[in-house]
Every structure is written in C-alpha cells, then in structure tokens.
Design an enzyme around this catalytic site. Structure first.
Site, PDB file in Angstrom:
ATOM      1  N   TYR A 128       0.827  -1.192   0.163  1.00  0.00           N
ATOM      2  CA  TYR A 128      -0.094   0.008   0.110  1.00  0.00           C
ATOM      3  C   TYR A 128       0.851   1.179  -0.022  1.00  0.00           C
ATOM      4  O   TYR A 128       1.673   1.261   0.781  1.00  0.00           O
ATOM      5  CB  TYR A 128      -0.954   0.005   1.127  1.00  0.00           C
ATOM      6  CG  TYR A 128      -1.840   1.194   1.290  1.00  0.00           C
ATOM      7  CD1 TYR A 128      -2.881   1.596   0.397  1.00  0.00           C
ATOM      8  CD2 TYR A 128      -1.574   2.414   2.298  1.00  0.00           C
ATOM      9  CE1 TYR A 128      -3.554   2.358   0.459  1.00  0.00           C
ATOM     10  CE2 TYR A 128      -2.442   3.602   2.076  1.00  0.00           C
ATOM     11  CZ  TYR A 128      -3.478   3.315   1.221  1.00  0.00           C
ATOM     12  OH  TYR A 128      -4.363   4.503   1.454  1.00  0.00           O
ATOM     13  N   ASP A 222       9.382   2.810  -0.198  1.00  0.00           N
ATOM     14  CA  ASP A 222       8.225   3.764   0.457  1.00  0.00           C
ATOM     15  C   ASP A 222       8.466   3.138   2.005  1.00  0.00           C
ATOM     16  O   ASP A 222       8.115   2.158   2.426  1.00  0.00           O
ATOM     17  CB  ASP A 222       7.111   3.071  -0.124  1.00  0.00           C
ATOM     18  CG  ASP A 222       5.889   4.041   0.839  1.00  0.00           C
ATOM     19  OD1 ASP A 222       6.168   4.463   1.810  1.00  0.00           O
ATOM     20  OD2 ASP A 222       4.760   3.727   0.168  1.00  0.00           O
ATOM     21  N   LYS A 250       4.499   9.870   8.321  1.00  0.00           N
ATOM     22  CA  LYS A 250       4.209   9.453   9.827  1.00  0.00           C
ATOM     23  C   LYS A 250       5.061  10.200  10.723  1.00  0.00           C
ATOM     24  O   LYS A 250       4.962  11.067  11.314  1.00  0.00           O
ATOM     25  CB  LYS A 250       4.052   7.820   9.782  1.00  0.00           C
ATOM     26  CG  LYS A 250       3.065   7.382   8.919  1.00  0.00           C
ATOM     27  CD  LYS A 250       2.535   6.131   9.074  1.00  0.00           C
ATOM     28  CE  LYS A 250       1.612   5.521   7.920  1.00  0.00           C
ATOM     29  NZ  LYS A 250       0.358   5.253   8.391  1.00  0.00           N
TER      30      LYS A 250
HETATM   31  N1  PMP Z   1       3.035   4.463   2.121  1.00  0.00           N
HETATM   32  C1  PMP Z   1       2.773   3.607   3.126  1.00  0.00           C
HETATM   33  C2  PMP Z   1       4.019   2.595   3.253  1.00  0.00           C
HETATM   34  C3  PMP Z   1       1.691   3.663   3.984  1.00  0.00           C
HETATM   35  O1  PMP Z   1       1.694   2.817   5.097  1.00  0.00           O
HETATM   36  C4  PMP Z   1       0.875   4.803   3.892  1.00  0.00           C
HETATM   37  C5  PMP Z   1      -0.028   5.209   4.819  1.00  0.00           C
HETATM   38  N2  PMP Z   1      -0.534   3.979   5.829  1.00  0.00           N
HETATM   39  C6  PMP Z   1       1.046   5.784   2.893  1.00  0.00           C
HETATM   40  C7  PMP Z   1       1.979   5.461   1.842  1.00  0.00           C
HETATM   41  C8  PMP Z   1       0.219   6.752   2.532  1.00  0.00           C
HETATM   42  O2  PMP Z   1       0.268   7.557   3.603  1.00  0.00           O
HETATM   43  P1  PMP Z   1      -0.819   8.725   4.077  1.00  0.00           P
HETATM   44  O3  PMP Z   1      -1.886   7.859   4.591  1.00  0.00           O
HETATM   45  O4  PMP Z   1      -0.084   9.795   4.959  1.00  0.00           O
HETATM   46  O5  PMP Z   1      -1.291   9.295   2.989  1.00  0.00           O
END
Ligand code: PMP
Length: 405
Positions: A128, A222, A250
């Site tokens: 994700y 990511d 985060k």
């Molecule tokens: N990449 C990863 C690996 C994530 O876990 C998340 C959100 N859990 C995101 C991108 C997206 O981040 P956001 O919810 O701040 O848009």
C-alpha cells in the site's frame, strides 16, 4: 461523515460493530468519549514513536503555534527537519516535504516518470502506497481489509500502466525484468507493513536493486512506515540496499500531517522550480509539522531503537509462546517495534500467504481485546506498534488479556 469515518481503515466494517470515538490520548493509552481507557497498539497507524501527547512534542507544537501556524513561505524549520532526516537517510541529498504520504508517493512517481521519460511502474501485491490512482492496484491495507484490492473510479488505461508482482519472489522478478525494460520505477515497502508485517528477504531487495539498475528503472523505497520506526536509517540501512528515491511520512511529523520524498541532487533537480516536473502544496512543510517532527527526530539515537526493539522482541516472543502453549494456529511476525499476529500456522512470505489466514479468529480476538481495553487496528492486514511509552506494566496487561481472549 461518509461511512462515518474520514479514512476507511478506521471503520469497523471488517470486525463488526461501531467504531470507537476517541477523546484523548496520553502515553500508551487512549480514552474514548465514554471515559473507557484502552492500551493503544495502533498508535495512529505507526506515526507516534513516543506515544500520545508526548510532552516534548506538545511543547514544540505550542511554541510554534504561538509564532504562527502557516506562512506559505520558506521557513528555517523546514531546513532543520530536512537536516535531521539527512543524518539518518544520507541518500536523500535533496528533500521535498508534502502534507501526506500519499502525496509524497504520487509526486515521487511523477518525478520518476519525468526523469526517465517512461510511463510504466511496478509495485507488489499487498503493498500500500497511499490512495493515488496508479497505486490502488492489488493494494494492501484498507483495500485488502474490504476485499477489493482495486478501487472503482480509476481508468483502466491508467491501471494498465501499473504492473504487479508477488512480494518476495526473486524468480518472478527476474523473469519480469528480462521482458520489461521500459519501467519508470519500482515501488516497494522494504518491510511490508500494509498486509501485516512481512519482512522482505534480503535477496529480494538486492534483486530489485540489481534489476532496476540494469534496466534504468528508478528504485523507490516507500519507508512511510519503516522510516524512523525500525532504526535511525530505516529499512535501507538495515538491508544495505540503496534506493534512488526514499519516501517518508508518519513519524517525521510527530503525529501531524506530513510526507517527504528525496533522492540525489541530480534527480531532484527535475522538480519545479529547477526542473519541469511540477509538484506543490499550500501546507507542504508547514511549521507545526516541522516543529513536531524535529522534536521527535532530535531525540532519536541508536540506543533508543535498541531499547525499544528489544522491548518489543521480548513482548512478541512471549506472545508467540503463549499462542503455542494454547495450541493456537497463529504466528507473530516482527520488525523493530512493529508486529502482526497472523492466524495461520507459519509466518507469511507474501500477500497470498497472508490471505490464507483465519479471519474469523482475528475478528473474535479483536472484539475480545477491545472489550478488555486493548485497541488494535481493526483489520487482519495491518501492523500493530509499540512506543517508548509502552512499559512492562502495559505489556503485561496486553499479554494477560490476550491469554484470556
Ligand atoms: N505508504 C505507506 C507504506 C503507508 O503505510 C501509507 C499509509 N499508511 C502511505 C504510503 C500513505 O500515507 P498517508 O496515509 O499519509 O497518505
């Protein structure tokens, strides 16, 4: 509120019942609007490394708020946080902040396409990377939870530009790259956390580096979850594999909205205003997030992680032993201070393994934990987290409740 929530993963559709409305958080605990206390193992989906309302972070936010909340100009605080990040992620020679992880990933892909002049991208099943159009293809997190790993509303032509392979399968990766030499980028969670915690095999990440370099595709790690969660340098430091672009979110915002992406000077020069890849944001790098992030990052060092990770390991070992003693078909996976209990006999390696878990058992345990004051993510396909506020007393309570449940 649409569906009662502002992000589907907060809903209780997968576990039944109504979502709990939280009123306050302090340290390891959340308190709901009825005054019931929960030990929190979700921690704003991994954003809180020190727990809720951490006094240092709160002070930093208050001090910044008194000076102004958003200027729409450059500020020294952005440089300060960028330097904090660079100390841990030296490959991020140039950084750009956004307001969310989604935005950072979306922008990184545009950058990769702009820099390479190519269209197609590769991601992995169960990965994700936020909710941008190109990425909601065989995605984990909320999409896996609700059993629809592809979203409606995304033109087929666009989704067709996203290739998807199973995670942790170097053979399929090699076969794919021998035939596909036109990719702009490969996007990967170097420790998967959005199908639950599934660490990448070392060979898998090295193979990714090998094939992407060989075919001119940019490798994007990511690290929105893993960055500053596993150690001071993220999964790339632990694996010794060097991506072209790193994405963070985060923890670097200390619980306030944030995202960031970065890479080499020459690559990041493609971004506007220096280059022709456009990317922008009214609240990007906003002073409150920068101040909160700096407050957190300036207190991190290897000792912090050694302690937190050891603490988590002791806890997950006990949890695994407990499940084994009770003869439950369950296995606990862990990376740093994040973990998942999978209701299956052996730890999974990829998304199809993960999907062969007993969701009925998950649901039952989730509801029992909640009733007994333990808040975990309301989905079988997510990571749980510990913070430095989770002390022995809290973890003993979690184990006791788990045993009872
Ligand atoms: N990449 C990863 C690996 C994530 O876990 C998340 C959100 N859990 C995101 C991108 C997206 O981040 P956001 O919810 O701040 O848009």
């Amino acid at each position: 509120m649409a569906g009662g929530v502002n992000s589907p993963v907060r809903a209780f559709k997968a576990v039944g019942g109504e979502p709990v409305f939280m009123a306050r958080g302090r340290g390891a605990a959340l308190t709901d609007v009825a005054g019931k206390r929960y030990i929190d193992l979700c921690l704003s989906w991994g954003a809180l490394l020190f727990g809720h309302a951490d006094p240092g972070t709160v002070r930093a936010i208050q001090a910044q708020a008194a000076k102004g909340t958003s200027f729409g100009t450059a500020t020294p605080m952005e440089t300060t946080l960028a330097r904090d990040i660079q100390k841990a992620f030296p490959l991020m020679e140039r950084i750009r902040f956004t307001s969310s992880g989604t935005e950072a990933v979306m922008s990184a892909i545009r950058l990769a396409r702009g820099a390479t002049g190519r269209k197609r991208i590769l991601k992995f099943e169960g990965g994700y990377h936020g909710h941008a159009d190109s990425l909601l293809v065989k995605a984990g997190s909320g999409l896996a939870t609700f059993g629809s790993p592809d979203s409606a509303g995304i033109p087929r032509e666009l989704a067709a530009l996203t290739a998807v392979l199973p995670y942790n399968d170097e053979q399929k990766l090699g076969r794919f790259f021998k035939k596909n030499k036109d990719l702009a980028c490969v996007l990967v969670e170097p420790v998967a956390a959005n199908m639950g915690v599934v660490p990448a095999k070392k060979n898998f990440l090295s193979a990714l580096r090998f094939w992407s370099k060989r075919t001119g595709a940019l490798l994007i790690f990511d690290e929105v979850i893993t960055g500053f969660r596993l150690c001071h340098g993220g999964a790339q430091h632990l694996a010794g594999v060097h991506p072209d672009i790193t994405i963070l979110g985060k923890i670097i915002g200390g619980g306030l909205p944030v995202g960031a992406f970065g890479g080499s000077v020459s690559l990041m020069r493609h971004l506007s205003p220096e280059g022709s890849v456009y990317q922008a944001g009214t609240l990007s790098g906003n002073p409150l997030s920068m101040a909160a992030g700096h407050s957190v990052l300036s207190r991190l060092d290897p000792t912090f992680y050694e302690k937190l990770n050891r603490h988590t390991e002791r806890f997950t070992d006990k949890l695994q032993t407990l499940l084994r003693l009770k003869k439950k078909k369950a296995s606990v996976t862990r990376a740093g201070s994040m973990f998942t209990v999978f209701y299956r006999e052996t730890p999974p390696n990829n998304f199809s393994d993960v999907q062969r878990s007993d969701l009925g058992a998950f649901r039952k345990v989730f509801r029992a934990l909640l009733k007994n004051g333990i808040y975990t993510p309301p989905s079988a396909f997510e990571a749980s987290f510990l913070s430095s506020s989770h002390k022995d007393a809290e973890l003993r309570k979690v184990l006791e409740v788990f045993e009872k449940c």
